[in-house]
Scaffold this motif. Structure first.
Motif, PDB file in Angstrom:
ATOM      1  N   LEU A  28      16.300  -2.199  11.791  1.00  0.00           N
ATOM      2  CA  LEU A  28      16.682  -1.396  10.627  1.00  0.00           C
ATOM      3  C   LEU A  28      18.187  -1.160  10.591  1.00  0.00           C
ATOM      4  O   LEU A  28      18.821  -1.242   9.541  1.00  0.00           O
ATOM      5  CB  LEU A  28      15.938  -0.056  10.653  1.00  0.00           C
ATOM      6  CG  LEU A  28      14.469  -0.110  10.240  1.00  0.00           C
ATOM      7  CD1 LEU A  28      13.752   1.164  10.655  1.00  0.00           C
ATOM      8  CD2 LEU A  28      14.337  -0.319   8.730  1.00  0.00           C
ATOM      9  N   ILE A  35      20.395   3.269   6.901  1.00  0.00           N
ATOM     10  CA  ILE A  35      18.986   3.652   7.031  1.00  0.00           C
ATOM     11  C   ILE A  35      18.817   4.516   8.276  1.00  0.00           C
ATOM     12  O   ILE A  35      19.162   4.107   9.386  1.00  0.00           O
ATOM     13  CB  ILE A  35      18.066   2.425   7.121  1.00  0.00           C
ATOM     14  CG1 ILE A  35      18.126   1.607   5.826  1.00  0.00           C
ATOM     15  CG2 ILE A  35      16.624   2.849   7.408  1.00  0.00           C
ATOM     16  CD1 ILE A  35      17.335   0.315   5.883  1.00  0.00           C
ATOM     17  N   ASP A 134       5.305  -2.454   5.430  1.00  0.00           N
ATOM     18  CA  ASP A 134       5.754  -1.689   4.265  1.00  0.00           C
ATOM     19  C   ASP A 134       5.142  -0.290   4.280  1.00  0.00           C
ATOM     20  O   ASP A 134       5.813   0.687   3.933  1.00  0.00           O
ATOM     21  CB  ASP A 134       5.371  -2.430   2.978  1.00  0.00           C
ATOM     22  CG  ASP A 134       6.023  -1.805   1.755  1.00  0.00           C
ATOM     23  OD1 ASP A 134       7.246  -1.990   1.595  1.00  0.00           O
ATOM     24  OD2 ASP A 134       5.322  -1.141   0.977  1.00  0.00           O
ATOM     25  N   ASP A 135       3.869  -0.193   4.693  1.00  0.00           N
ATOM     26  CA  ASP A 135       3.226   1.119   4.806  1.00  0.00           C
ATOM     27  C   ASP A 135       3.981   2.014   5.786  1.00  0.00           C
ATOM     28  O   ASP A 135       4.189   3.201   5.529  1.00  0.00           O
ATOM     29  CB  ASP A 135       1.775   0.971   5.285  1.00  0.00           C
ATOM     30  CG  ASP A 135       0.830   0.528   4.183  1.00  0.00           C
ATOM     31  OD1 ASP A 135       1.249   0.557   3.004  1.00  0.00           O
ATOM     32  OD2 ASP A 135      -0.315   0.153   4.494  1.00  0.00           O
ATOM     33  N   LEU A 137       7.183   1.821   6.667  1.00  0.00           N
ATOM     34  CA  LEU A 137       8.496   2.190   6.145  1.00  0.00           C
ATOM     35  C   LEU A 137       8.391   3.244   5.039  1.00  0.00           C
ATOM     36  O   LEU A 137       9.189   4.195   5.010  1.00  0.00           O
ATOM     37  CB  LEU A 137       9.208   0.936   5.612  1.00  0.00           C
ATOM     38  CG  LEU A 137       9.547  -0.122   6.676  1.00  0.00           C
ATOM     39  CD1 LEU A 137      10.091  -1.376   6.001  1.00  0.00           C
ATOM     40  CD2 LEU A 137      10.548   0.419   7.685  1.00  0.00           C
ATOM     41  N   THR A 138       7.433   3.088   4.151  1.00  0.00           N
ATOM     42  CA  THR A 138       7.283   4.080   3.079  1.00  0.00           C
ATOM     43  C   THR A 138       6.742   5.398   3.630  1.00  0.00           C
ATOM     44  O   THR A 138       7.112   6.471   3.151  1.00  0.00           O
ATOM     45  CB  THR A 138       6.356   3.553   1.966  1.00  0.00           C
ATOM     46  OG1 THR A 138       5.103   3.141   2.531  1.00  0.00           O
ATOM     47  CG2 THR A 138       6.990   2.375   1.252  1.00  0.00           C
ATOM     48  N   LEU A 142      11.304   5.607   3.612  1.00  0.00           N
ATOM     49  CA  LEU A 142      12.259   4.619   3.113  1.00  0.00           C
ATOM     50  C   LEU A 142      11.832   4.171   1.717  1.00  0.00           C
ATOM     51  O   LEU A 142      10.750   3.624   1.536  1.00  0.00           O
ATOM     52  CB  LEU A 142      12.329   3.418   4.061  1.00  0.00           C
ATOM     53  CG  LEU A 142      13.362   2.348   3.701  1.00  0.00           C
ATOM     54  CD1 LEU A 142      14.773   2.928   3.768  1.00  0.00           C
ATOM     55  CD2 LEU A 142      13.244   1.148   4.646  1.00  0.00           C
ATOM     56  N   LYS A 143      12.696   4.397   0.748  1.00  0.00           N
ATOM     57  CA  LYS A 143      12.327   4.092  -0.636  1.00  0.00           C
ATOM     58  C   LYS A 143      12.545   2.622  -0.988  1.00  0.00           C
ATOM     59  O   LYS A 143      11.735   2.014  -1.675  1.00  0.00           O
ATOM     60  CB  LYS A 143      13.108   4.995  -1.597  1.00  0.00           C
ATOM     61  CG  LYS A 143      12.719   6.475  -1.490  1.00  0.00           C
ATOM     62  CD  LYS A 143      13.491   7.334  -2.479  1.00  0.00           C
ATOM     63  CE  LYS A 143      12.955   8.761  -2.513  1.00  0.00           C
ATOM     64  NZ  LYS A 143      12.986   9.418  -1.200  1.00  0.00           N
ATOM     65  N   ASN A 144      13.659   2.043  -0.547  1.00  0.00           N
ATOM     66  CA  ASN A 144      13.964   0.655  -0.876  1.00  0.00           C
ATOM     67  C   ASN A 144      13.687  -0.240   0.330  1.00  0.00           C
ATOM     68  O   ASN A 144      14.581  -0.537   1.123  1.00  0.00           O
ATOM     69  CB  ASN A 144      15.424   0.530  -1.318  1.00  0.00           C
ATOM     70  CG  ASN A 144      15.785  -0.893  -1.720  1.00  0.00           C
ATOM     71  OD1 ASN A 144      14.897  -1.733  -1.935  1.00  0.00           O
ATOM     72  ND2 ASN A 144      17.072  -1.179  -1.828  1.00  0.00           N
ATOM     73  N   THR A 145      12.436  -0.664   0.466  1.00  0.00           N
ATOM     74  CA  THR A 145      12.058  -1.483   1.625  1.00  0.00           C
ATOM     75  C   THR A 145      12.511  -2.934   1.482  1.00  0.00           C
ATOM     76  O   THR A 145      12.528  -3.673   2.458  1.00  0.00           O
ATOM     77  CB  THR A 145      10.534  -1.448   1.844  1.00  0.00           C
ATOM     78  OG1 THR A 145       9.870  -1.997   0.691  1.00  0.00           O
ATOM     79  CG2 THR A 145      10.045  -0.028   2.086  1.00  0.00           C
ATOM     80  N   PHE A 148      15.234  -4.090   3.862  1.00  0.00           N
ATOM     81  CA  PHE A 148      14.789  -4.421   5.218  1.00  0.00           C
ATOM     82  C   PHE A 148      14.101  -5.764   5.249  1.00  0.00           C
ATOM     83  O   PHE A 148      14.377  -6.584   6.139  1.00  0.00           O
ATOM     84  CB  PHE A 148      13.834  -3.356   5.762  1.00  0.00           C
ATOM     85  CG  PHE A 148      13.167  -3.793   7.040  1.00  0.00           C
ATOM     86  CD1 PHE A 148      13.868  -3.805   8.240  1.00  0.00           C
ATOM     87  CD2 PHE A 148      11.854  -4.253   7.039  1.00  0.00           C
ATOM     88  CE1 PHE A 148      13.266  -4.243   9.416  1.00  0.00           C
ATOM     89  CE2 PHE A 148      11.247  -4.693   8.214  1.00  0.00           C
ATOM     90  CZ  PHE A 148      11.961  -4.684   9.407  1.00  0.00           C
ATOM     91  N   PHE A 149      13.191  -6.021   4.326  1.00  0.00           N
ATOM     92  CA  PHE A 149      12.408  -7.262   4.377  1.00  0.00           C
ATOM     93  C   PHE A 149      13.280  -8.502   4.169  1.00  0.00           C
ATOM     94  O   PHE A 149      12.996  -9.561   4.733  1.00  0.00           O
ATOM     95  CB  PHE A 149      11.259  -7.219   3.364  1.00  0.00           C
ATOM     96  CG  PHE A 149      10.110  -6.379   3.837  1.00  0.00           C
ATOM     97  CD1 PHE A 149       9.364  -6.756   4.938  1.00  0.00           C
ATOM     98  CD2 PHE A 149       9.788  -5.200   3.196  1.00  0.00           C
ATOM     99  CE1 PHE A 149       8.306  -5.981   5.391  1.00  0.00           C
ATOM    100  CE2 PHE A 149       8.741  -4.412   3.633  1.00  0.00           C
ATOM    101  CZ  PHE A 149       7.995  -4.799   4.737  1.00  0.00           C
TER     102      PHE A 149
END
Length: 223
Positions: A28, A35, A134-135, A137-138, A142-145, A148-149
């Protein structure tokens, strides 16, 4: 510690989400240094997300033991002193260079002595479902994943950790890390000098580098 050194402590764990969690704080930070997540005490209804949280906590524990170890304090300081005169004119701080250099050398030694394999490491990362990550991170806020991806996909596809097995690539990896902070950290002359110092220092650690892993292992077991 760097990616493969963290992996060493869980190399026999058969849970890709836990393995990902053990390197996620650094992933991250590399993806976007702004982040900041603190999932240490959170619990999810998703067992895979909890595995990532447990891995995250393992990362923090290993780093705490490593950075307070006599091994790290001694060798990061020695490398700082060795590297300082050969990077004259560079904006890079010698203490930063010594810190990162010893971590990269340890990754190189783990690979070249067969203590870990990059294949198994990447297999774990590729085994993780994007939706689960994603689950996590959210869940951590974290709003804008997507940021990261994008980095994570490149990290997996480039497989650049394989290059750590080549001693001459340690200086290049060091330069890449420094470029996140300083735009033009080294001249070609700096790089050549750094390479020579790191190659020699690596050889000096070959017979006793596992002492720090054994020390941390004993502390982890005691806890």
């Amino acid at each position: 510690m760097n990616f493969l050194s963290h992996f060493y402590f869980d190399r026999e764990v058969d849970d890709c989400y836990h393995i990902l969690g053990t390197i996620l704080p650094d992933l991250l930070k590399n993806a976007d240094k702004t982040i900041v997540l603190h999932p240490e005490k959170l619990q999810s209804t998703n067992p895979a997300v909890n595995s990532m949280i447990n891995g995250w906590n393992k990362h923090l524990e290993v780093d705490r033991h490593f950075h307070s170890s006599g091994f790290f304090l001694e060798h990061s300081h020695k490398l700082k002193l060795l590297l300082r005169p050969v990077i004259e004119g560079s904006p890079v701080k010698p203490f930063f260079l010594g810190h990162i250099a010893i971590e990269l050398i340890l990754d190189n030694l783990l690979l070249t002595t067969g203590k870990v394999t990059a294949d198994v490491f990447y297999d774990h990362l590729n085994g993780c479902d994007v939706a689960v990550v994603d689950d996590f991170l959210t869940f951590e806020g974290l709003k804008n994943t997507a940021v990261f991806f994008k980095f994570f996909d490149g990290f997996k596809s480039s497989r650049y950790l394989y290059s750590y097995a080549e001693t001459q690539q340690i200086a290049y990896a060091l330069k890449r890390i420094c470029m996140r902070v300083w735009r033009d950290p080294f001249t070609p002359q700096h790089e050549a000098a750094i390479n020579g110092i790191l190659a020699t220092y690596r050889e000096s650690l070959l017979d006793n580098f596992m002492s720090v892993f054994d020390e941390i292992d004993s502390k982890l077991t005691a806890n």
